[in-house]
Design a protein around this motif. Structure first.
Motif, PDB file in Angstrom:
ATOM      1  N   VAL A 184       0.843  -1.200   0.000  1.00  0.00           N
ATOM      2  CA  VAL A 184       0.000   0.000   0.000  1.00  0.00           C
ATOM      3  C   VAL A 184       0.875   1.245   0.000  1.00  0.00           C
ATOM      4  CG1 VAL A 184      -1.614   1.349   1.397  1.00  0.00           C
ATOM      5  CG2 VAL A 184      -2.006  -1.085   1.045  1.00  0.00           C
ATOM      6  N   HIS A 185       1.921   1.239   0.815  1.00  0.00           N
ATOM      7  CA  HIS A 185       2.824   2.379   0.879  1.00  0.00           C
ATOM      8  C   HIS A 185       3.505   2.592  -0.466  1.00  0.00           C
ATOM      9  CE1 HIS A 185       5.623   5.290   2.476  1.00  0.00           C
ATOM     10  NE2 HIS A 185       6.619   4.586   1.975  1.00  0.00           N
ATOM     11  N   GLN A 186       3.972   1.521  -1.094  1.00  0.00           N
ATOM     12  CA  GLN A 186       4.652   1.634  -2.378  1.00  0.00           C
ATOM     13  C   GLN A 186       3.714   2.147  -3.456  1.00  0.00           C
ATOM     14  OE1 GLN A 186       6.311  -2.204  -3.160  1.00  0.00           O
ATOM     15  NE2 GLN A 186       7.914  -1.995  -1.608  1.00  0.00           N
ATOM     16  N   SER A 187       2.469   1.681  -3.476  1.00  0.00           N
ATOM     17  CA  SER A 187       1.534   2.132  -4.503  1.00  0.00           C
ATOM     18  C   SER A 187       1.183   3.604  -4.299  1.00  0.00           C
ATOM     19  CB  SER A 187       0.279   1.263  -4.518  1.00  0.00           C
ATOM     20  OG  SER A 187      -0.456   1.405  -3.330  1.00  0.00           O
ATOM     21  N   ALA A 188       1.082   4.050  -3.046  1.00  0.00           N
ATOM     22  CA  ALA A 188       0.802   5.459  -2.786  1.00  0.00           C
ATOM     23  C   ALA A 188       1.963   6.322  -3.259  1.00  0.00           C
ATOM     24  CB  ALA A 188       0.548   5.684  -1.294  1.00  0.00           C
ATOM     25  N   THR A 189       3.184   5.869  -3.033  1.00  0.00           N
ATOM     26  CA  THR A 189       4.363   6.597  -3.488  1.00  0.00           C
ATOM     27  C   THR A 189       4.401   6.622  -5.016  1.00  0.00           C
ATOM     28  OG1 THR A 189       5.566   5.924  -1.514  1.00  0.00           O
ATOM     29  CG2 THR A 189       6.882   6.703  -3.356  1.00  0.00           C
ATOM     30  N   ALA A 190       4.100   5.506  -5.640  1.00  0.00           N
ATOM     31  CA  ALA A 190       4.098   5.432  -7.102  1.00  0.00           C
ATOM     32  C   ALA A 190       3.030   6.357  -7.685  1.00  0.00           C
ATOM     33  CB  ALA A 190       3.858   3.991  -7.551  1.00  0.00           C
ATOM     34  N   GLU A 191       1.882   6.437  -7.046  1.00  0.00           N
ATOM     35  CA  GLU A 191       0.824   7.322  -7.538  1.00  0.00           C
ATOM     36  C   GLU A 191       1.262   8.777  -7.464  1.00  0.00           C
ATOM     37  OE1 GLU A 191      -2.815   6.594  -5.464  1.00  0.00           O
ATOM     38  OE2 GLU A 191      -2.892   4.509  -6.101  1.00  0.00           O
ATOM     39  N   ARG A 192       1.952   9.147  -6.377  1.00  0.00           N
ATOM     40  CA  ARG A 192       2.442  10.515  -6.263  1.00  0.00           C
ATOM     41  C   ARG A 192       3.457  10.819  -7.356  1.00  0.00           C
ATOM     42  NH1 ARG A 192       4.348   9.942  -0.852  1.00  0.00           N
ATOM     43  NH2 ARG A 192       2.578   8.931   0.061  1.00  0.00           N
ATOM     44  N   ARG A 193       4.364   9.860  -7.592  1.00  0.00           N
ATOM     45  CA  ARG A 193       5.363  10.053  -8.651  1.00  0.00           C
ATOM     46  C   ARG A 193       4.693  10.179 -10.010  1.00  0.00           C
ATOM     47  NH1 ARG A 193       9.130   5.307  -6.611  1.00  0.00           N
ATOM     48  NH2 ARG A 193      10.149   6.341  -4.884  1.00  0.00           N
TER      49      ARG A 193
END
Length: 44
Positions: A23-32
């Motif tokens: 979940v943390h990685q997908s949130a970071t990827a969405e921001r990027r």
């Protein structure tokens, strides 16, 4: 002594940790991903 129940509990803990990480990685990827199109638009 390591029982099946202990192994199962540990497996569930590890799965929960993996889910939190995902979940943390997908949130970071969405921001990027949200930042990249804006940067590309400025360059064009």
């Amino acid at each position: 002594m390591f029982t099946i129940e202990m192994a199962y509990a540990r497996m569930r803990e590890m799965q929960a940790e993996a889910n939190r990480s995902r979940v943390h990685q997908s949130a970071t990827a969405e921001r990027r991903a949200a930042k990249k199109p804006a940067a590309r638009a400025k360059k064009s």
